[in-house]
Design a protein around this motif. Structure first.
Motif, mmCIF file in Angstrom:
data_model
loop_
_atom_site.group_PDB
_atom_site.id
_atom_site.type_symbol
_atom_site.label_atom_id
_atom_site.label_comp_id
_atom_site.label_asym_id
_atom_site.label_seq_id
_atom_site.Cartn_x
_atom_site.Cartn_y
_atom_site.Cartn_z
ATOM 1 N N PHE A 27 0.826 -1.200 0.000
ATOM 2 C CA PHE A 27 0.000 0.000 0.000
ATOM 3 C C PHE A 27 0.865 1.256 0.000
ATOM 4 O O PHE A 27 0.571 2.226 -0.697
ATOM 5 N N LEU A 28 1.936 1.238 0.780
ATOM 6 C CA LEU A 28 2.827 2.391 0.837
ATOM 7 C C LEU A 28 3.477 2.651 -0.512
ATOM 8 O O LEU A 28 3.571 3.803 -0.950
ATOM 9 N N VAL A 29 3.908 1.591 -1.191
ATOM 10 C CA VAL A 29 4.523 1.756 -2.509
ATOM 11 C C VAL A 29 3.516 2.331 -3.497
ATOM 12 O O VAL A 29 3.836 3.256 -4.261
ATOM 13 N N LEU A 30 2.298 1.801 -3.493
ATOM 14 C CA LEU A 30 1.272 2.325 -4.402
ATOM 15 C C LEU A 30 0.926 3.777 -4.074
ATOM 16 O O LEU A 30 0.717 4.592 -4.974
ATOM 17 N N THR A 33 3.807 6.014 -5.212
ATOM 18 C CA THR A 33 3.798 6.056 -6.674
ATOM 19 C C THR A 33 2.685 6.980 -7.176
ATOM 20 O O THR A 33 2.900 7.768 -8.109
ATOM 21 N N GLY A 34 1.517 6.887 -6.558
ATOM 22 C CA GLY A 34 0.425 7.767 -6.937
ATOM 23 C C GLY A 34 0.736 9.215 -6.674
ATOM 24 O O GLY A 34 0.410 10.106 -7.487
ATOM 25 N N LEU A 35 1.371 9.502 -5.545
ATOM 26 C CA LEU A 35 1.736 10.888 -5.246
ATOM 27 C C LEU A 35 2.783 11.401 -6.250
ATOM 28 O O LEU A 35 2.719 12.545 -6.699
ATOM 29 N N GLY A 38 1.080 12.060 -9.580
ATOM 30 C CA GLY A 38 0.223 13.235 -9.500
ATOM 31 C C GLY A 38 1.014 14.522 -9.453
ATOM 32 O O GLY A 38 0.583 15.541 -9.980
ATOM 33 N N ALA A 39 2.186 14.490 -8.846
ATOM 34 C CA ALA A 39 3.006 15.690 -8.727
ATOM 35 C C ALA A 39 3.631 16.063 -10.091
ATOM 36 O O ALA A 39 3.937 17.220 -10.316
ATOM 37 N N CYS A 40 3.789 15.072 -10.958
ATOM 38 C CA CYS A 40 4.427 15.341 -12.248
ATOM 39 C C CYS A 40 3.451 15.964 -13.247
ATOM 40 O O CYS A 40 3.881 16.496 -14.266
ATOM 41 N N LEU A 41 2.167 15.870 -12.966
ATOM 42 C CA LEU A 41 1.211 16.392 -13.967
ATOM 43 C C LEU A 41 1.184 17.892 -13.973
ATOM 44 O O LEU A 41 1.002 18.611 -13.170
#
Length: 41
Positions: A27-30, A33-35, A38-41
């Motif tokens: 869960f922490l890895v996912l 990864t999601g953060l 999202g930060a790159c968009l």
């Protein structure tokens, strides 16, 4: 195979803790990864 099943029956708490830790790490890895995506968009 029988020995593994017998070992899991006698050590339920240990194996459930290991499974919980693995789930939390996944869960922490996912989450990270999601953060990052999202930060790159």
């Amino acid at each position: 195979m029988y020995l593994a099943i017998r070992e899991m029956r006698f050590a339920k708490v240990r194996y459930s803790l290991i499974a919980a830790i693995i789930l939390l790490v996944a869960f922490l890895v996912l989450f990270v990864t999601g953060l990052a995506r999202g930060a790159c968009l």
